[in-house]
Design a protein around this motif. Structure first.
Motif, mmCIF file in Angstrom:
data_model
loop_
_atom_site.group_PDB
_atom_site.id
_atom_site.type_symbol
_atom_site.label_atom_id
_atom_site.label_comp_id
_atom_site.label_asym_id
_atom_site.label_seq_id
_atom_site.Cartn_x
_atom_site.Cartn_y
_atom_site.Cartn_z
ATOM 1 N N GLY A 1 -9.991 -14.072 1.961
ATOM 2 C CA GLY A 1 -10.758 -12.879 2.307
ATOM 3 C C GLY A 1 -9.870 -11.661 2.457
ATOM 4 N N ILE A 2 -8.685 -11.847 3.024
ATOM 5 C CA ILE A 2 -7.743 -10.745 3.203
ATOM 6 C C ILE A 2 -7.297 -10.212 1.849
ATOM 7 C CG2 ILE A 2 -5.411 -10.188 3.993
ATOM 8 C CD1 ILE A 2 -5.910 -12.105 6.342
ATOM 9 N N VAL A 3 -6.996 -11.110 0.937
ATOM 10 C CA VAL A 3 -6.547 -10.699 -0.398
ATOM 11 C C VAL A 3 -7.664 -9.965 -1.135
ATOM 12 C CG1 VAL A 3 -5.783 -11.567 -2.645
ATOM 13 C CG2 VAL A 3 -4.817 -12.516 -0.558
ATOM 14 N N ILE A 4 -8.872 -10.473 -1.045
ATOM 15 C CA ILE A 4 -10.005 -9.838 -1.732
ATOM 16 C C ILE A 4 -10.277 -8.445 -1.163
ATOM 17 C CG2 ILE A 4 -12.502 -9.980 -2.125
ATOM 18 C CD1 ILE A 4 -12.121 -13.029 -2.344
ATOM 19 N N VAL A 5 -10.303 -8.341 0.161
ATOM 20 C CA VAL A 5 -10.543 -7.035 0.797
ATOM 21 C C VAL A 5 -9.414 -6.071 0.460
ATOM 22 C CG1 VAL A 5 -10.676 -5.858 3.024
ATOM 23 C CG2 VAL A 5 -11.992 -7.928 2.642
ATOM 24 N N GLY A 6 -8.174 -6.542 0.499
ATOM 25 C CA GLY A 6 -7.033 -5.683 0.173
ATOM 26 C C GLY A 6 -7.071 -5.193 -1.261
ATOM 27 N N ALA A 7 -7.366 -6.117 -2.186
ATOM 28 C CA ALA A 7 -7.418 -5.732 -3.602
ATOM 29 C C ALA A 7 -8.570 -4.763 -3.864
ATOM 30 C CB ALA A 7 -7.553 -6.974 -4.476
ATOM 31 N N ALA A 8 -9.721 -5.017 -3.245
ATOM 32 C CA ALA A 8 -10.868 -4.126 -3.436
ATOM 33 C C ALA A 8 -10.582 -2.741 -2.853
ATOM 34 C CB ALA A 8 -12.113 -4.731 -2.797
ATOM 35 N N SER A 9 -9.963 -2.703 -1.681
ATOM 36 C CA SER A 9 -9.627 -1.412 -1.062
ATOM 37 C C SER A 9 -8.612 -0.654 -1.906
ATOM 38 C CB SER A 9 -9.061 -1.628 0.345
ATOM 39 O OG SER A 9 -9.989 -2.291 1.152
ATOM 40 N N GLY A 10 -7.581 -1.362 -2.386
ATOM 41 C CA GLY A 10 -6.589 -0.717 -3.238
ATOM 42 C C GLY A 10 -7.187 -0.200 -4.526
ATOM 43 N N GLY B 1 -6.616 -0.168 -10.153
ATOM 44 C CA GLY B 1 -7.613 0.900 -10.060
ATOM 45 C C GLY B 1 -7.144 2.191 -10.686
ATOM 46 N N SER B 2 -5.861 2.538 -10.505
ATOM 47 C CA SER B 2 -5.361 3.785 -11.082
ATOM 48 C C SER B 2 -5.248 3.683 -12.598
ATOM 49 C CB SER B 2 -4.026 4.180 -10.465
ATOM 50 O OG SER B 2 -3.064 3.175 -10.675
ATOM 51 N N ILE B 3 -4.935 2.497 -13.106
ATOM 52 C CA ILE B 3 -4.913 2.320 -14.568
ATOM 53 C C ILE B 3 -6.330 2.469 -15.118
ATOM 54 C CG2 ILE B 3 -4.607 0.613 -16.397
ATOM 55 C CD1 ILE B 3 -2.138 -0.353 -14.938
ATOM 56 N N ALA B 4 -7.295 1.852 -14.458
ATOM 57 C CA ALA B 4 -8.684 1.950 -14.906
ATOM 58 C C ALA B 4 -9.165 3.394 -14.832
ATOM 59 C CB ALA B 4 -9.579 1.040 -14.068
ATOM 60 N N ALA B 5 -8.818 4.090 -13.763
ATOM 61 C CA ALA B 5 -9.237 5.492 -13.623
ATOM 62 C C ALA B 5 -8.601 6.352 -14.698
ATOM 63 C CB ALA B 5 -8.873 6.020 -12.244
ATOM 64 N N GLY B 6 -7.347 6.089 -15.035
ATOM 65 C CA GLY B 6 -6.667 6.850 -16.081
ATOM 66 C C GLY B 6 -7.318 6.666 -17.422
ATOM 67 N N SER B 7 -7.701 5.445 -17.753
ATOM 68 C CA SER B 7 -8.336 5.210 -19.053
ATOM 69 C C SER B 7 -9.742 5.797 -19.086
ATOM 70 C CB SER B 7 -8.375 3.714 -19.374
ATOM 71 O OG SER B 7 -9.204 3.027 -18.462
ATOM 72 N N LEU B 8 -10.456 5.749 -17.964
ATOM 73 C CA LEU B 8 -11.781 6.355 -17.917
ATOM 74 C C LEU B 8 -11.690 7.869 -18.013
ATOM 75 C CD1 LEU B 8 -13.467 4.252 -15.084
ATOM 76 C CD2 LEU B 8 -13.910 4.112 -17.528
ATOM 77 N N THR B 9 -10.707 8.454 -17.352
ATOM 78 C CA THR B 9 -10.553 9.906 -17.355
ATOM 79 C C THR B 9 -10.214 10.415 -18.750
ATOM 80 O OG1 THR B 9 -9.796 9.844 -15.075
ATOM 81 C CG2 THR B 9 -9.291 11.821 -16.314
ATOM 82 N N VAL B 10 -9.365 9.714 -19.459
ATOM 83 C CA VAL B 10 -8.982 10.163 -20.798
ATOM 84 C C VAL B 10 -10.195 10.169 -21.720
ATOM 85 C CG1 VAL B 10 -7.645 9.528 -22.838
ATOM 86 C CG2 VAL B 10 -6.586 9.472 -20.592
ATOM 87 N N ILE C 1 -0.548 -6.362 2.115
ATOM 88 C CA ILE C 1 0.258 -5.293 1.518
ATOM 89 C C ILE C 1 0.298 -5.436 0.000
ATOM 90 C CG2 ILE C 1 2.605 -4.387 1.328
ATOM 91 C CD1 ILE C 1 2.894 -5.018 4.357
ATOM 92 N N VAL C 2 0.570 -6.655 -0.464
ATOM 93 C CA VAL C 2 0.661 -6.890 -1.905
ATOM 94 C C VAL C 2 -0.698 -6.681 -2.580
ATOM 95 C CG1 VAL C 2 1.083 -8.669 -3.648
ATOM 96 C CG2 VAL C 2 2.666 -8.393 -1.741
ATOM 97 N N SER C 3 -1.758 -7.165 -1.961
ATOM 98 C CA SER C 3 -3.078 -7.013 -2.584
ATOM 99 C C SER C 3 -3.515 -5.549 -2.618
ATOM 100 C CB SER C 3 -4.117 -7.883 -1.878
ATOM 101 O OG SER C 3 -4.283 -7.483 -0.539
ATOM 102 N N LEU C 4 -3.185 -4.778 -1.587
ATOM 103 C CA LEU C 4 -3.486 -3.339 -1.615
ATOM 104 C C LEU C 4 -2.754 -2.655 -2.756
ATOM 105 C CD1 LEU C 4 -3.515 -2.179 2.114
ATOM 106 C CD2 LEU C 4 -5.238 -1.642 0.421
ATOM 107 N N GLU C 5 -1.473 -2.979 -2.915
ATOM 108 C CA GLU C 5 -0.686 -2.322 -3.959
ATOM 109 C C GLU C 5 -1.136 -2.739 -5.357
ATOM 110 O OE1 GLU C 5 3.370 -3.175 -2.961
ATOM 111 O OE2 GLU C 5 3.355 -1.778 -1.273
ATOM 112 N N ILE C 6 -1.418 -4.011 -5.553
ATOM 113 C CA ILE C 6 -1.882 -4.462 -6.867
ATOM 114 C C ILE C 6 -3.260 -3.865 -7.175
ATOM 115 C CG2 ILE C 6 -2.655 -6.482 -8.180
ATOM 116 C CD1 ILE C 6 -0.357 -8.029 -6.862
#
Length: 124
Positions: free
Chosen positions: A3-12, A68-77, A58-63
């Motif tokens: 649950g911690i990993v899922i919440v961290g990854a979703a938040s990140g 998310g930033s890669i996905a946002a970059g491709s959507l923005t382009v 920490i790791v799940s937030l960063e990943i």
């Protein structure tokens, strides 16, 4: 811990998709770490379990942020390319309509020529 990993990854991923700067992870990590430590103390976990949970969040937030930033970059382009093409087409169409509706004068009226001549004489 799953649950911690899922919440961290979703938040990140959310932070990355919203295109926040990477420094937004600092308060997010501090907030998550505080929650993990409080949860560990209340649940009477040993320091190894708390440390493992901290590492996982920490790791799940960063990943998640990275993905998310890669996905946002491709959507923005993709979106910005379409918007740029549409904007250019609109500007071209408006410019053509204005040119056909209003003919620009080729010469200045005689009064303006006299005024410009006087201005040039004063500044010369």
């Amino acid at each position: 811990m799953t649950g911690i990993v899922i919440v961290g990854a979703a938040s990140g991923a959310f932070l990355g998709l919203r295109q926040f700067k990477v420094f937004v992870l600092v308060p997010a990590i501090l907030l998550a770490a505080t929650g993990i430590i409080i949860k560990g103390v209340v649940a009477d976990l040993d320091y190894q379990d708390i440390s493992l949970d901290l590492l996982a969040i920490i790791v799940s937030l960063e990943i998640g942020y990275f993905v998310g930033s890669i996905a946002a970059g491709s959507l923005t382009v993709r979106t910005s390319d379409r918007k740029t093409e549409l904007l250019h087409a609109m500007q071209t169409a408006i410019g053509q309509e204005l040119r056909t509706a209003f003919e620009l004068p080729r010469d200045l009226p005689p009064e303006w020529v006299a005024l410009v001549t006087r201005l040039n004489e004063r500044h010369a």
